[in-house]
Design a protein around this motif. Structure first.
Motif, PDB file in Angstrom:
ATOM      1  N   ARG A 165      -1.735  22.714 -37.049  1.00  0.00           N
ATOM      2  CA  ARG A 165      -0.832  23.850 -36.849  1.00  0.00           C
ATOM      3  C   ARG A 165       0.553  23.557 -37.402  1.00  0.00           C
ATOM      4  O   ARG A 165       1.161  24.397 -38.090  1.00  0.00           O
ATOM      5  CB  ARG A 165      -0.735  24.222 -35.361  1.00  0.00           C
ATOM      6  CG  ARG A 165       0.326  25.294 -35.099  1.00  0.00           C
ATOM      7  CD  ARG A 165       0.328  25.774 -33.672  1.00  0.00           C
ATOM      8  NE  ARG A 165      -0.799  26.651 -33.408  1.00  0.00           N
ATOM      9  CZ  ARG A 165      -0.972  27.318 -32.268  1.00  0.00           C
ATOM     10  NH1 ARG A 165      -0.092  27.196 -31.302  1.00  0.00           N
ATOM     11  NH2 ARG A 165      -2.015  28.099 -32.092  1.00  0.00           N
ATOM     12  N   ASP A 292      -6.923  27.897 -35.860  1.00  0.00           N
ATOM     13  CA  ASP A 292      -6.430  26.547 -36.134  1.00  0.00           C
ATOM     14  C   ASP A 292      -6.739  25.636 -34.967  1.00  0.00           C
ATOM     15  O   ASP A 292      -7.240  26.058 -33.925  1.00  0.00           O
ATOM     16  CB  ASP A 292      -4.938  26.548 -36.510  1.00  0.00           C
ATOM     17  CG  ASP A 292      -4.008  26.834 -35.342  1.00  0.00           C
ATOM     18  OD1 ASP A 292      -4.289  26.357 -34.230  1.00  0.00           O
ATOM     19  OD2 ASP A 292      -3.002  27.518 -35.551  1.00  0.00           O
ATOM     20  N   ASP A 294      -5.088  24.156 -32.760  1.00  0.00           N
ATOM     21  CA  ASP A 294      -4.328  24.260 -31.515  1.00  0.00           C
ATOM     22  C   ASP A 294      -4.615  25.547 -30.753  1.00  0.00           C
ATOM     23  O   ASP A 294      -3.970  25.840 -29.770  1.00  0.00           O
ATOM     24  CB  ASP A 294      -2.823  24.193 -31.803  1.00  0.00           C
ATOM     25  CG  ASP A 294      -2.405  22.784 -32.151  1.00  0.00           C
ATOM     26  OD1 ASP A 294      -3.103  21.846 -31.733  1.00  0.00           O
ATOM     27  OD2 ASP A 294      -1.401  22.613 -32.845  1.00  0.00           O
TER      28      ASP A 294
END
Length: 295
Positions: A165, A292, A294
Motif C-alpha cells: 500500500r 491491496d 492492507d
C-alpha cells in the motif's frame, strides 16, 4: 489431537493459528477488549471473552492449552499482574503454554548473528519490557511446572500487513542506514511453528521465529516495487527521515536472527523462507482479489 486453546490477546498472529486449529476440531477461546471484535471472533468460530472485564478463571479451567500474546504494560505482563494466582492454579492441567515475545530481547548486534543462546541485552524500552515479561512467565513455570514455551517473533508481515500500500500510494521511503539488518516472518509461518510446538511439546524451550534471510528494510521495499512494476521509492538518509519514535526504535538495533531450532526441534519447513516468497504470495492474492495487501 484436539483440545481447548485459550488465547490471551487474540490478535493477528493468534488469528492465523485459530484458522489452522478450528477446522481440526479444536475449541478456541480468545480474549479481546472490544465488543465489536468479539462479534468478529464469534463469526470466525472463536469463543470471545472480553478482557479486561470478564473473569478468566472459568476459561482457564476449561483450557488444555494456553497462548499468551498481550504486550506488557507499566505493571508488567497484564495477565500475570491481574490473574497470577488463577494461572498458577491452572498450570498443572495445561498440556502446553506459549508466550509470544520478540527478537528485540537480544538488543543490537551491529549486523551480527544471534541465536537462542545469545545473552539477552535489549536496548529499547519495548525490548526490556518483553524480557521482563518472559522472565515473569518463566519464574511462574519454575514454581508450578507450567509447560511453558517462549517464541521470539521477528517483524511480522502477511495479508493486511505489508509494504504494497505504501508503495502504491507513494508514501514509501527507502530509509538508508549502513549495515542495517532485520529479520521478519510471515504470519502463516508463525502459526505453523506454534502448531508444531503444540504437537511436540518441549517445556522450557525457546524458539526464534523468523525466516531464513535477514535483510535491510529498503531491500524489501525495492522488491515490492518491482513486483508492482513501479520504480523504487525515493531514498532518504536515516538521520533525515521523519519517523515516529516507534518507527525509529525499529532502526535502533541491527542483527541477523538464526532460526535453526524451529527446524531441528519442531520439524518446521517454512512456507515463506524469505521475504521474496511471502511478497510473491501477497502480490498474487492482490491480483486475484483486486485489493491491496492492507485491505
Amino acid at each position: 489431537m484436539t483440545g481447548t486453546l485459550l488465547i490471551l490477546g487474540h490478535g493477528y498472529s493468534a488469528a492465523a493459528l485459530s484458522r489452522r486449529l478450528l477446522p481440526q476440531g479444536w475449541t478456541v477461546i480468545g480474549t479481546t477488549r472490544s465488543a465489536d471484535k468479539a462479534e468478529i471472533l464469534r463469526a470466525s468460530g472463536v469463543e470471545p471473552l472480553i478482557w479486561p472485564g470478564a473473569p478468566l478463571g472459568p476459561a482457564l479451567g476449561r483450557a488444555t492449552h494456553l497462548l499468551a500474546g498481550i504486550g506488557p504494560g507499566p505493571e508488567g505482563d497484564p495477565v500475570l499482574a491481574a490473574h497470577r494466582a488463577e494461572v498458577e492454579a491452572a498450570a498443572p492441567h495445561l498440556a502446553w503454554a506459549g508466550y509470544l515475545s520478540t527478537t528485540g530481547v537480544y538488543g543490537d548486534h551491529a549486523g551480527g548473528w544471534v541465536d537462542e543462546e545469545t545473552p539477552l541485552a535489549p536496548s529499547t524500552a519495548r525490548g526490556r519490557a518483553r524480557l521482563e515479561a518472559e522472565e515473569a512467565w518463566q519464574k511462574l513455570a519454575a514454581r508450578t511446572g507450567l509447560a511453558l514455551h517462549i517464541f521470539r517473533l521477528a517483524g511480522i508481515y502477511g495479508p493486511g500487513r505489508g509494504p504494497f500500500r505504501k508503495v502504491l500510494d507513494g508514501t514509501a521511503r527507502l530509509i538508508i542506514r549502513e549495515n542495517q539488518f532485520m529479520s521478519r516472518i510471515h504470519v502463516d509461518d508463525i502459526a505453523a511453528v506454534l502448531e508444531a510446538s503444540i504437537r511436540r511439546p518441549s517445556p522450557g524451550a525457546v524458539y526464534n521465529v523468523c525466516d531464513d534471510e535477514p535483510t535491510s528494510p529498503e531491500e524489501v521495499l525495492i522488491h515490492a516495487a518491482r513486483l508492482l512494476g513501479l520504480p523504487p521509492p525515493p531514498r532518504i538518509p536515516f538521520d533525515e527521515a521523519p519517523m515516529s519514535a516507534m518507527a525509529r526504535s525499529f532502526y535502533a538495533e541491527s542483527k541477523k536472527v538464526r532460526n535453526d531450532r524451529i527446524r531441528t526441534g519442531l520439524g518446521v519447513s517454512l512456507a515463506f523462507p524469505t521475504y521474496r516468497e511471502g511478497l510473491a504470495a501477497m502480490r498474487a492474492a492482490m491480483t486475484q482479489t483486486g485489493r491491496d495487501d492492507d485491505e
